[in-house]
Design an enzyme around this catalytic site. Structure first.
Site, PDB file in Angstrom:
ATOM      1  N   SER A 154     -22.459 -11.781 -17.522  1.00  0.00           N
ATOM      2  CA  SER A 154     -23.120 -13.067 -17.326  1.00  0.00           C
ATOM      3  C   SER A 154     -23.684 -13.549 -18.650  1.00  0.00           C
ATOM      4  O   SER A 154     -24.105 -12.749 -19.478  1.00  0.00           O
ATOM      5  CB  SER A 154     -24.248 -12.892 -16.307  1.00  0.00           C
ATOM      6  OG  SER A 154     -25.217 -13.906 -16.457  1.00  0.00           O
TER       7      SER A 154
ATOM      8  N   HIS B 120     -14.660  -5.854  11.921  1.00  0.00           N
ATOM      9  CA  HIS B 120     -15.740  -6.851  11.855  1.00  0.00           C
ATOM     10  C   HIS B 120     -16.654  -6.575  10.665  1.00  0.00           C
ATOM     11  O   HIS B 120     -17.830  -6.938  10.686  1.00  0.00           O
ATOM     12  CB  HIS B 120     -16.579  -6.882  13.144  1.00  0.00           C
ATOM     13  CG  HIS B 120     -15.766  -6.885  14.397  1.00  0.00           C
ATOM     14  ND1 HIS B 120     -15.420  -8.041  15.069  1.00  0.00           N
ATOM     15  CD2 HIS B 120     -15.177  -5.866  15.082  1.00  0.00           C
ATOM     16  CE1 HIS B 120     -14.679  -7.739  16.129  1.00  0.00           C
ATOM     17  NE2 HIS B 120     -14.504  -6.425  16.153  1.00  0.00           N
TER      18      HIS B 120
END
Ligand code: ARG
Length: 469
Positions: free
Chosen positions: A289, A168
């Site tokens: 970026s 999980h």
């Protein structure tokens, strides 16, 4: 409202099979009918297949030795021309089969017109696709094996490094890093096995099935199959010309592989974040970026993850194309290539860089070890220790759950709780509990086959190194 009719330009290219029709396709119709934009990819297979067919025709005395010589030299010259980018492929010729046949007739005359004896484009394209699919399987298998090797190497380099296993996406139990890496090797092996299984059904020769019913000419089907390296020949001409299961299977095998790659990519994108800090990707596989100067993004892994969308979409397209088709060949099947080629291309793209990403990635042992005591990775081991003292597991589970709450409240790990506190929760806990607490101790105690401990990892590594060579 009356609309002006688009100007229709009839085709000027003479097609070799157009005795039957009195009108030519206009430009838009020709553009719909053609598959040349995709099936050019098949040119090598088409030529190899035609060489084998011509050889067999000659051996069966259906064409003369002189015809065969002309056909062979003509096809080889055409191959050279295509290779050099010098063969024009007018879309009016519809597909690569007609382009090559026309080029052959233009080059060697009447002998070229004999190549299609006992053959239809229906069995021809089925054959070309099987040859292509066989190569696709072999190339993909090699690429997967390279990725598996890179993962095994990294698993070995990780040595005794202990990392958390997640369920999980929450911290679960401690494992050796290599055990995590070899989980992907297992998935990939199933992909290899699936490809090998698909290959069995791919490697069957349909040539000689003609358009749908076979031919009255005495073709030697076994001979062409042998010349082309096929294991066997198809049994039923109807099925042989309309079957595309082998392509759908290849698409599924690739889509499943792409899904596996996407799971790995997702894990490593997460592991490489500042929050997890478990791995450091090589700069060569990252981008930055245009605005944020500090950025190092795992774009390569993101695009590998994205390729699974492509593969799944193409598999869906492939199955949708086949759904409800009447027997036998239908022109719908011409579009099978769009789906099959795109599926294989997507997975090939992803695979091509995956091994490089793996072999250049470094684990951050300092950061991993510093964080290892977070999340009580040893809680299950403590419960199991308590059961060895005769307490039912359900009771032990509750005892440890309460200890976890206490430890959290005190800002401590289970190992940091005083023995008195542990014993207050369960009288049966003794000083030997220390050997069961802490991630490194837990990993040492895994007992079952296939578990996350050292001896199991060594066994797995030995298995994979032997298997992958
Ligand atoms: N280009 C076609 C295909 O890829 C083969 C041509 C079969 N055409 C036909 N009219 N029977 O399926």
């Amino acid at each position: 409202m009356a609309t002006k009719k688009a100007k229709k330009t009839p085709s000027k290219v003479k097609k070799s099979w157009h005795g039957r029709l009195t009108a030519e396709a206009d430009a838009e119709t020709a553009a719909l009918l053609t598959s040349l934009d995709v099936d050019q990819t098949l040119w090598r297979y088409d030529i190899v297949a035609s060489l084998a067919h011509a050889q067999m025709l000659c051996e069966q005395k259906l064409i003369t030795r002189a015809d065969l010589t002309k056909i062979k030299s003509g096809l080889r010259a055409i191959a050279g021309k295509i290779e050099a980018g010098g063969l024009t492929m007018p879309i009016e010729l519809e597909d690569i089969h007609m382009v090559i046949e026309k080029a052959l007739i233009d080059r060697v005359g009447a002998a070229g017109g004999k190549l299609h004896t006992g053959r239809s484009r229906n069995d021809q394209v089925a054959l070309d696709l099987r040859l292509w699919a066989r190569d696709a399987v072999d190339n993909s298998t090699d690429a997967v094996a390279a990725l598996q090797r890179a993962l095994v190497d990294l698993a070995e380099r990780c040595g005794d490094l202990v990392i958390p296993a997640y369920t999980h996406l929450q911290r679960a139990q401690p494992i050796l890093a290599g055990h995590n890496l070899l989980a992907y090797v297992e998935m990939l092996q199933r992909d290899v096995d699936r490809l090998a299984d698909a290959r069995k059904r791919i490697n069957v020769c349909p040539l000689g099935s003609g358009a749908v019913a076979g031919t009255s000419l005495p073709l030697d089907r076994q001979r062409t199959a042998k010349l082309l390296g096929f294991k066997t020949i198809t049994r039923n001409s109807i099925d042989a010309t309309s079957d595309r299961d082998f392509l759908a299977e290849l698409c599924f095998a690739c889509a499943m592989l792409a899904v596996h790659l996407s799971r790995w990519a997702e894990d490593w994108i997460i592991y490489s974040t500042a929050e997890f800090g478990m791995i450091e990707l090589h700069d060569a596989y990252c981008t930055s970026s245009s605005m944020m100067p500090q950025k190092k993004n795992a774009d390569t892994l993101e695009l590998i993850r994205a390729k699974s969308a492509m593969a799944i979409a193409q598999l869906t397209g492939m199955l949708t194309l086949l759904k409800g088709l009447p027997l036998a060949y239908n022109r719908d099947l011409q579009d099978d290539k769009r789906f099959a080629f795109a599926t294989v291309q997507a997975t090939t793209r992803a695979l091509a860089v995956a091994a490089g990403v793996v072999s250049t990635t470094k684990f951050n042992p300092d950061r991993i070890t510093a964080d290892l005591d977070k999340g009580h990775l040893d809680a299950t081991a403590l419960a199991e220790y308590i059961t060895t003292k005769g307490t039912p597991f359900r009771t032990a589970h509750q005892i440890v759950a309460k200890l976890v709450v206490r430890a959290d409240a005190a800002g401590k790990t289970l190992a940091e709780l005083p023995l008195a506190t542990l014993q207050a929760a369960c009288r049966k806990i003794g000083p030997d509990v220390r050997r069961h607490l802490g991630a490194a101790n837990v990993v040492k105690r895994y007992a079952t086959q296939g578990a996350a401990g050292k001896k199991q990892l060594l066994k797995q590594l030995e298995f994979w190194k032997k298997k992958l060579g």
